[in-house]
Design a protein around this motif. Structure first.
Motif, PDB file in Angstrom:
ATOM      1  N   VAL A   1      57.618  43.880  46.813  1.00 56.22           N
ATOM      2  CA  VAL A   1      56.738  43.172  47.366  1.00 56.22           C
ATOM      3  C   VAL A   1      55.254  43.601  47.408  1.00 56.22           C
ATOM      4  CG1 VAL A   1      55.958  40.893  48.777  1.00 56.22           C
ATOM      5  CG2 VAL A   1      58.418  41.094  47.761  1.00 56.22           C
ATOM      6  N   ASP A   2      53.662  43.022  46.354  1.00 49.32           N
ATOM      7  CA  ASP A   2      52.667  44.319  47.207  1.00 49.32           C
ATOM      8  C   ASP A   2      53.098  45.892  46.753  1.00 49.32           C
ATOM      9  OD1 ASP A   2      51.424  41.892  47.101  1.00 49.32           O
ATOM     10  OD2 ASP A   2      51.708  41.652  48.774  1.00 49.32           O
ATOM     11  N   GLY A   3      53.946  46.220  46.570  1.00 53.78           N
ATOM     12  CA  GLY A   3      54.087  47.612  46.846  1.00 53.78           C
ATOM     13  C   GLY A   3      55.736  47.947  47.603  1.00 53.78           C
ATOM     14  N   VAL A   4      56.274  47.465  48.496  1.00 56.18           N
ATOM     15  CA  VAL A   4      56.512  47.541  49.583  1.00 56.18           C
ATOM     16  C   VAL A   4      58.320  47.126  49.053  1.00 56.18           C
ATOM     17  CG1 VAL A   4      57.459  46.817  51.796  1.00 56.18           C
ATOM     18  CG2 VAL A   4      54.867  46.741  51.423  1.00 56.18           C
ATOM     19  N   ASP A   5      59.076  48.139  49.328  1.00 59.18           N
ATOM     20  CA  ASP A   5      60.361  47.413  48.902  1.00 59.18           C
ATOM     21  C   ASP A   5      61.236  46.897  49.667  1.00 59.18           C
ATOM     22  OD1 ASP A   5      63.037  47.459  48.161  1.00 59.18           O
ATOM     23  OD2 ASP A   5      63.235  49.938  47.595  1.00 59.18           O
ATOM     24  N   MET A   6      61.570  45.438  49.202  1.00 65.04           N
ATOM     25  CA  MET A   6      62.069  44.092  50.087  1.00 65.04           C
ATOM     26  C   MET A   6      63.546  44.392  49.827  1.00 65.04           C
ATOM     27  SD  MET A   6      59.193  41.759  50.825  1.00 65.04           S
ATOM     28  CE  MET A   6      60.408  41.216  52.467  1.00 65.04           C
ATOM     29  N   THR A   7      64.422  45.515  48.792  1.00 64.10           N
ATOM     30  CA  THR A   7      65.766  44.562  48.071  1.00 64.10           C
ATOM     31  C   THR A   7      66.461  45.057  49.479  1.00 64.10           C
ATOM     32  OG1 THR A   7      65.051  46.388  46.765  1.00 64.10           O
ATOM     33  CG2 THR A   7      67.156  45.782  46.860  1.00 64.10           C
ATOM     34  N   ARG A   8      66.818  45.696  50.359  1.00 61.62           N
ATOM     35  CA  ARG A   8      67.163  44.782  51.402  1.00 61.62           C
ATOM     36  C   ARG A   8      67.816  44.143  52.472  1.00 61.62           C
ATOM     37  NH1 ARG A   8      71.542  49.010  53.357  1.00 61.62           N
ATOM     38  NH2 ARG A   8      71.388  48.295  55.235  1.00 61.62           N
TER      39      ARG A   8
ATOM     40  N   SER B   1      66.369  33.620  39.914  1.00 58.51           N
ATOM     41  CA  SER B   1      65.360  33.488  40.694  1.00 58.51           C
ATOM     42  C   SER B   1      65.467  32.796  42.647  1.00 58.51           C
ATOM     43  CB  SER B   1      65.137  31.820  40.607  1.00 58.51           C
ATOM     44  OG  SER B   1      66.187  31.264  40.502  1.00 58.51           O
ATOM     45  N   GLY B   2      67.009  32.933  42.707  1.00 59.05           N
ATOM     46  CA  GLY B   2      66.863  33.162  44.039  1.00 59.05           C
ATOM     47  C   GLY B   2      66.077  34.183  44.959  1.00 59.05           C
ATOM     48  N   ALA B   3      65.962  35.438  44.444  1.00 60.33           N
ATOM     49  CA  ALA B   3      65.277  36.161  45.083  1.00 60.33           C
ATOM     50  C   ALA B   3      63.715  35.854  44.966  1.00 60.33           C
ATOM     51  CB  ALA B   3      65.645  37.570  43.720  1.00 60.33           C
ATOM     52  N   LEU B   4      63.486  35.202  44.492  1.00 62.17           N
ATOM     53  CA  LEU B   4      61.734  34.636  44.012  1.00 62.17           C
ATOM     54  C   LEU B   4      61.953  34.205  46.003  1.00 62.17           C
ATOM     55  CD1 LEU B   4      61.159  33.975  40.691  1.00 62.17           C
ATOM     56  CD2 LEU B   4      60.546  35.821  41.890  1.00 62.17           C
ATOM     57  N   TYR B   5      62.725  33.256  45.820  1.00 61.78           N
ATOM     58  CA  TYR B   5      62.995  31.644  47.064  1.00 61.78           C
ATOM     59  C   TYR B   5      63.047  33.233  48.904  1.00 61.78           C
ATOM     60  CZ  TYR B   5      62.681  28.227  44.107  1.00 61.78           C
ATOM     61  OH  TYR B   5      62.315  27.387  42.985  1.00 61.78           O
ATOM     62  N   ARG B   6      64.181  34.029  48.077  1.00 55.49           N
ATOM     63  CA  ARG B   6      63.698  35.004  49.255  1.00 55.49           C
ATOM     64  C   ARG B   6      62.848  35.385  49.763  1.00 55.49           C
ATOM     65  NH1 ARG B   6      69.630  35.589  50.625  1.00 55.49           N
ATOM     66  NH2 ARG B   6      70.752  34.869  49.199  1.00 55.49           N
ATOM     67  N   VAL B   7      61.888  36.367  48.361  1.00 56.67           N
ATOM     68  CA  VAL B   7      60.172  36.497  49.023  1.00 56.67           C
ATOM     69  C   VAL B   7      60.166  36.822  49.562  1.00 56.67           C
ATOM     70  CG1 VAL B   7      58.643  37.510  48.082  1.00 56.67           C
ATOM     71  CG2 VAL B   7      60.526  38.618  46.893  1.00 56.67           C
ATOM     72  N   VAL B   8      60.074  34.947  49.409  1.00 54.64           N
ATOM     73  CA  VAL B   8      59.050  33.631  49.418  1.00 54.64           C
ATOM     74  C   VAL B   8      59.158  33.953  51.422  1.00 54.64           C
ATOM     75  CG1 VAL B   8      57.979  31.223  49.610  1.00 54.64           C
ATOM     76  CG2 VAL B   8      58.188  32.603  47.942  1.00 54.64           C
ATOM     77  N   ALA B   9      60.805  33.292  51.854  1.00 46.91           N
ATOM     78  CA  ALA B   9      61.175  33.597  52.260  1.00 46.91           C
ATOM     79  C   ALA B   9      60.676  35.014  53.551  1.00 46.91           C
ATOM     80  CB  ALA B   9      62.651  32.165  52.810  1.00 46.91           C
ATOM     81  N   ALA B  10      61.111  35.759  53.188  1.00 44.60           N
ATOM     82  CA  ALA B  10      61.038  36.633  54.018  1.00 44.60           C
ATOM     83  C   ALA B  10      59.925  37.337  54.555  1.00 44.60           C
ATOM     84  CB  ALA B  10      61.629  37.770  52.844  1.00 44.60           C
ATOM     85  N   VAL B  11      58.381  36.915  53.389  1.00 40.30           N
ATOM     86  CA  VAL B  11      57.257  37.365  53.800  1.00 40.30           C
ATOM     87  C   VAL B  11      57.084  36.457  54.671  1.00 40.30           C
ATOM     88  CG1 VAL B  11      55.165  37.555  52.512  1.00 40.30           C
ATOM     89  CG2 VAL B  11      56.550  38.788  51.673  1.00 40.30           C
TER      90      VAL B  11
ATOM     91  N   THR C   1      51.570  32.311  46.663  1.00 39.64           N
ATOM     92  CA  THR C   1      50.574  32.661  44.884  1.00 39.64           C
ATOM     93  C   THR C   1      50.244  33.799  45.186  1.00 39.64           C
ATOM     94  OG1 THR C   1      48.725  31.402  45.884  1.00 39.64           O
ATOM     95  CG2 THR C   1      50.092  30.072  44.582  1.00 39.64           C
ATOM     96  N   GLY C   2      49.799  34.380  46.089  1.00 43.80           N
ATOM     97  CA  GLY C   2      49.190  35.327  45.920  1.00 43.80           C
ATOM     98  C   GLY C   2      50.068  36.662  46.126  1.00 43.80           C
ATOM     99  N   LEU C   3      51.416  37.052  45.773  1.00 39.52           N
ATOM    100  CA  LEU C   3      52.211  38.325  46.154  1.00 39.52           C
ATOM    101  C   LEU C   3      53.006  38.563  44.949  1.00 39.52           C
ATOM    102  CD1 LEU C   3      55.012  36.357  48.518  1.00 39.52           C
ATOM    103  CD2 LEU C   3      53.368  38.024  49.466  1.00 39.52           C
ATOM    104  N   GLN C   4      52.086  39.834  45.010  1.00 39.27           N
ATOM    105  CA  GLN C   4      52.773  40.757  43.560  1.00 39.27           C
ATOM    106  C   GLN C   4      54.079  40.720  44.244  1.00 39.27           C
ATOM    107  OE1 GLN C   4      51.622  42.194  41.090  1.00 39.27           O
ATOM    108  NE2 GLN C   4      49.654  41.912  41.179  1.00 39.27           N
ATOM    109  N   ILE C   5      55.036  40.275  42.891  1.00 35.46           N
ATOM    110  CA  ILE C   5      56.092  40.599  43.265  1.00 35.46           C
ATOM    111  C   ILE C   5      56.656  40.705  41.772  1.00 35.46           C
ATOM    112  CG2 ILE C   5      58.514  39.844  43.020  1.00 35.46           C
ATOM    113  CD1 ILE C   5      56.995  36.602  44.737  1.00 35.46           C
ATOM    114  N   ARG C   6      57.723  42.200  41.986  1.00 44.27           N
ATOM    115  CA  ARG C   6      58.172  42.603  41.021  1.00 44.27           C
ATOM    116  C   ARG C   6      59.601  43.551  41.186  1.00 44.27           C
ATOM    117  NH1 ARG C   6      54.502  44.191  37.882  1.00 44.27           N
ATOM    118  NH2 ARG C   6      52.856  44.924  38.013  1.00 44.27           N
ATOM    119  N   ILE C   7      60.822  42.695  40.232  1.00 42.18           N
ATOM    120  CA  ILE C   7      61.773  42.800  40.764  1.00 42.18           C
ATOM    121  C   ILE C   7      62.617  43.279  39.023  1.00 42.18           C
ATOM    122  CG2 ILE C   7      63.828  41.077  40.406  1.00 42.18           C
ATOM    123  CD1 ILE C   7      62.934  38.914  42.316  1.00 42.18           C
ATOM    124  N   ASP C   8      63.610  44.556  39.100  1.00 38.54           N
ATOM    125  CA  ASP C   8      63.953  44.695  38.217  1.00 38.54           C
ATOM    126  C   ASP C   8      65.593  45.511  39.065  1.00 38.54           C
ATOM    127  OD1 ASP C   8      63.962  47.147  39.643  1.00 38.54           O
ATOM    128  OD2 ASP C   8      62.297  48.273  38.866  1.00 38.54           O
TER     129      ASP C   8
END
Ligand code: C5P
Length: 224
Positions: A77-84, A35-45, A64-71
């Motif tokens: 996020v929206d197809g862009v790699d934000m792992t690092r 779940s921390g990754a979700l808050y991190r994504v919101v913050a990064a974007v 709410t508009g973001l397409q987030i995929r975590i494996d």
């Protein structure tokens, strides 16, 4: 989906919960929610788009508009790699700020609960046992001394090729702990029925085996 088992692992950053949650999910063959990754994504974007970390309406509309995929390999996020990117220090700091905002938390609640899919879910965060999955049959609260947690984060970041100073890391971990624990909404604290584990002087293997024992005695895994 209410009958799908969930194991929650909450605790402060660097307590080892991310590692333990990933190993546990792998051993059990269950899904994993970081779940921390979700808050991190919101913050990064938000940082990328120049949205103020205090603009609740802007943050919620964006989140709410973001397409987030975590494996297990990547965060897209929206197809862009934000792992690092999401592990960098400015994002860690911003994540802890957006996470203190109730509308932001509410906006990703359904997304988190939707991860509860058969055969089971291991959920890692700060409020997994207290807010998101309060009915989970096994709740773990993993802690460790702040010094050891800072050293672990330092090594983690170093292994990922990111450079930070240990002293700066220690200070920022302390500040984030304070914010996570004292915030009005979903503060970091153990659920009343959580099992408390202090991993300060425990190996990853020892913590994992302790959690697996608890899962076994809760009837969540075969007893052999
Ligand atoms: O666990 P991680 O360090 O990746 O989390 C990033 C930030 O997100 C934390 O500092 C915390 O403020 C927030 N968080 C939260 N609730 C969760 C998971 C993370 O508030 N369930």
């Amino acid at each position: 989906m209410d009958d799908v088992p969930v194991i929650t692992i909450d605790g402060p950053g660097g307590s080892g919960k991310g590692t333990i949650a990933a190993l546990l999910a792998e051993q059990l063959g269950w899904h994993l929610l970081d779940s921390g990754a979700l808050y991190r994504v919101v913050a990064a974007v938000a940082l990328e788009r120049g949205i103020s970390l205090e603009d609740d309406a802007g943050l919620v509309a964006m989140a709410t508009g973001l397409q987030i995929r975590i494996d297990e390999h990547a965060v897209r996020v929206d197809g862009v790699d934000m792992t690092r990117r999401i592990r960098e220090e400015d994002v860690s700091e911003a994540a802890s700020r957006v996470a203190a905002r109730q509308p932001v938390r509410a906006s990703i609640l359904a997304l988190q609960r939707a991860q509860r899919r058969p055969p089971g879910l291991v959920a890692d965060g700060r409020d997994m046992g207290t807010v998101v999955f309060p009915q989970a049959p096994l709740k773990v609260y993993l802690d460790a001394s702040v010094q050891v947690r800072a050293e672990r984060r330092y090594n983690q970041l170093k292994n990922k090729g990111l450079s930070v100073s240990l002293a700066a890391l220690l200070a920022s971990i302390q500040e984030r702990d304070e914010r996570d624990k004292s915030r009005a909404v979903a503060p970091l604290r153990p659920a009343p029925d959580a099992i408390l584990i202090d991993s300060t002087s425990m190996s990853i293997e020892a913590v994992l085996s302790r959690v697996l024992d608890e899962a076994r005695s809760s009837g969540l895994t075969p007893s052999t």
